[in-house]
Design a protein around this motif. Structure first.
Motif, PDB file in Angstrom:
ATOM      1  N   THR A 182       0.681  -1.226   0.045  1.00 64.12           N
ATOM      2  CA  THR A 182       0.278   0.293  -0.226  1.00 64.12           C
ATOM      3  C   THR A 182       0.805   1.286  -0.134  1.00 64.12           C
ATOM      4  O   THR A 182      -0.267   2.171   0.148  1.00 64.12           O
ATOM      5  CB  THR A 182      -0.974  -0.479   1.243  1.00 64.12           C
ATOM      6  OG1 THR A 182      -0.129  -0.318   2.355  1.00 64.12           O
ATOM      7  CG2 THR A 182      -2.261  -1.627   1.342  1.00 64.12           C
ATOM      8  N   SER A 183       2.238   1.178  -0.077  1.00 62.85           N
ATOM      9  CA  SER A 183       2.855   2.264  -0.208  1.00 62.85           C
ATOM     10  C   SER A 183       4.176   1.527  -1.192  1.00 62.85           C
ATOM     11  O   SER A 183       4.991   0.655  -0.437  1.00 62.85           O
ATOM     12  CB  SER A 183       3.385   2.994   1.316  1.00 62.85           C
ATOM     13  OG  SER A 183       4.678   3.728   1.454  1.00 62.85           O
ATOM     14  N   VAL A 186      -6.326   1.636  -0.039  1.00 66.68           N
ATOM     15  CA  VAL A 186      -6.671  -0.023   0.846  1.00 66.68           C
ATOM     16  C   VAL A 186      -7.440  -0.685   1.105  1.00 66.68           C
ATOM     17  O   VAL A 186      -7.435  -1.440   0.876  1.00 66.68           O
ATOM     18  CB  VAL A 186      -5.932   0.743   2.394  1.00 66.68           C
ATOM     19  CG1 VAL A 186      -5.969  -0.470   3.370  1.00 66.68           C
ATOM     20  CG2 VAL A 186      -4.680   1.082   2.430  1.00 66.68           C
ATOM     21  N   SER A 204       4.101  -3.229   5.092  1.00 69.63           N
ATOM     22  CA  SER A 204       2.968  -2.306   5.507  1.00 69.63           C
ATOM     23  C   SER A 204       4.460  -1.247   6.654  1.00 69.63           C
ATOM     24  O   SER A 204       5.442  -2.082   6.612  1.00 69.63           O
ATOM     25  CB  SER A 204       2.522  -2.453   6.280  1.00 69.63           C
ATOM     26  OG  SER A 204       2.228  -2.989   7.946  1.00 69.63           O
ATOM     27  N   THR A 220      -1.238   2.470   9.601  1.00 68.05           N
ATOM     28  CA  THR A 220      -1.572   2.118   8.940  1.00 68.05           C
ATOM     29  C   THR A 220      -2.761   2.390   9.022  1.00 68.05           C
ATOM     30  O   THR A 220      -3.536   3.118   9.136  1.00 68.05           O
ATOM     31  CB  THR A 220      -1.578   0.473   8.155  1.00 68.05           C
ATOM     32  OG1 THR A 220      -2.258  -0.062   8.952  1.00 68.05           O
ATOM     33  CG2 THR A 220      -0.343   0.155   8.322  1.00 68.05           C
ATOM     34  N   ARG A 263       1.621  -9.705   8.297  1.00 69.66           N
ATOM     35  CA  ARG A 263       1.814  -8.056   7.651  1.00 69.66           C
ATOM     36  C   ARG A 263       3.349  -8.052   8.349  1.00 69.66           C
ATOM     37  O   ARG A 263       3.166  -8.682   9.188  1.00 69.66           O
ATOM     38  CB  ARG A 263       0.833  -7.654   8.656  1.00 69.66           C
ATOM     39  CG  ARG A 263       1.201  -5.768   8.603  1.00 69.66           C
ATOM     40  CD  ARG A 263       0.285  -4.727   9.681  1.00 69.66           C
ATOM     41  NE  ARG A 263       0.576  -3.653   9.885  1.00 69.66           N
ATOM     42  CZ  ARG A 263       0.623  -3.014  10.393  1.00 69.66           C
ATOM     43  NH1 ARG A 263      -0.244  -3.136  11.616  1.00 69.66           N
ATOM     44  NH2 ARG A 263       1.307  -1.798  10.421  1.00 69.66           N
TER      45      ARG A 263
END
Length: 235
Positions: A53-54, A97, A119, A123, A140
């Motif tokens: 997500t980044s 997301v 991540s 978040t 994660r």
């Protein structure tokens, strides 16, 4: 327009160049500093897919990550570009997301293998929780910390003099930091009068009622730049 860009330095360069090419003046005010963690160990599992997500999730991977053969799902152009630059066969899905979680729920099979989520320590959107609630096994891996800025620097004085026209905010956390710092500096009124370009409604919701909040139709940078261009034409 004179625009405050709040992205971390690692992410801000391409945006700064695009804005300057459009004739804007850019003031850099990174609200987060990315600090990769050392000693992170990623389990050797048959991952069905890897969610990112980044772009910092890619940049902060340990050297011997062993993930090159797996399917990479990113949220947008910047994380996609970082993944491809690192040698991954990646694709962008969902836009944010929540959109990525929706794509995984609708397109992947919980029984086909676990999902690895790269991540930072903090978040937005709780991708892990959303996937687990849908029956997926999701691991994660926390690869980096994003330390908040403690002051606005020169931007405080520019705000006080009415010399900032717009600010670009990309996450609820950065919006919270921005709000806290302008309050601490005593320039909330001035910050509320500038155009706050927010990536999504979730980002805008963090800012106070009454502030000038601009939200694009889709949560991506291209839509933000189109909205910025419209605002410029309106004056």
């Amino acid at each position: 327009m004179r625009i405050a860009v709040t992205r971390p330095e690692e992410d801000a360069g391409p945006l700064k160049a695009r804005l300057e090419a459009l004739g804007h003046e850019v003031v850099m005010v990174p609200l987060l500093t990315i600090r990769p963690r050392s000693g992170v160990v990623i389990p050797r599992l048959p991952w069905q897919a890897i969610a990112v997500t980044s772009a910092n999730g890619i940049r902060s991977l340990p050297p011997a990550h062993g993930l090159a053969k797996f399917r990479i799902l990113t949220v947008g152009p910047q994380s996609l570009k970082a993944a491809r630059a690192a040698g991954f066969l990646a694709e962008a899905q969902g836009g944010d997301v929540n959109g990525l979680a929706a794509y995984i729920r609708s397109s992947l099979d919980p029984g086909a293998g676990p999902i690895l989520y790269l991540s930072g320590a903090e978040t937005a959107g709780n991708l892990e929780g959303q996937l687990q609630a849908a029956g997926f096994s999701c691991h994660r891996a926390v690869l980096y910390d994003a330390a908040p800025a403690t002051s606005l620097g020169e931007t405080e004085h520019l705000l006080r003099r009415g010399e900032i026209d717009a600010v670009m905010l990309y996450s609820p956390r950065s919006a919270k930091i921005w709000h806290a710092l302008v309050e601490a500096a005593g320039v909330s009124r001035e910050a509320g009068n500038v155009r706050n370009f927010c990536l999504s409604r979730n980002v805008a919701s963090v800012l106070p009622e009454g502030w000038d909040k601009q939200v694009p139709g889709t949560p991506d940078e291209q839509a933000m730049l189109a909205l910025l261009a419209q605002a410029g034409r309106r004056g």
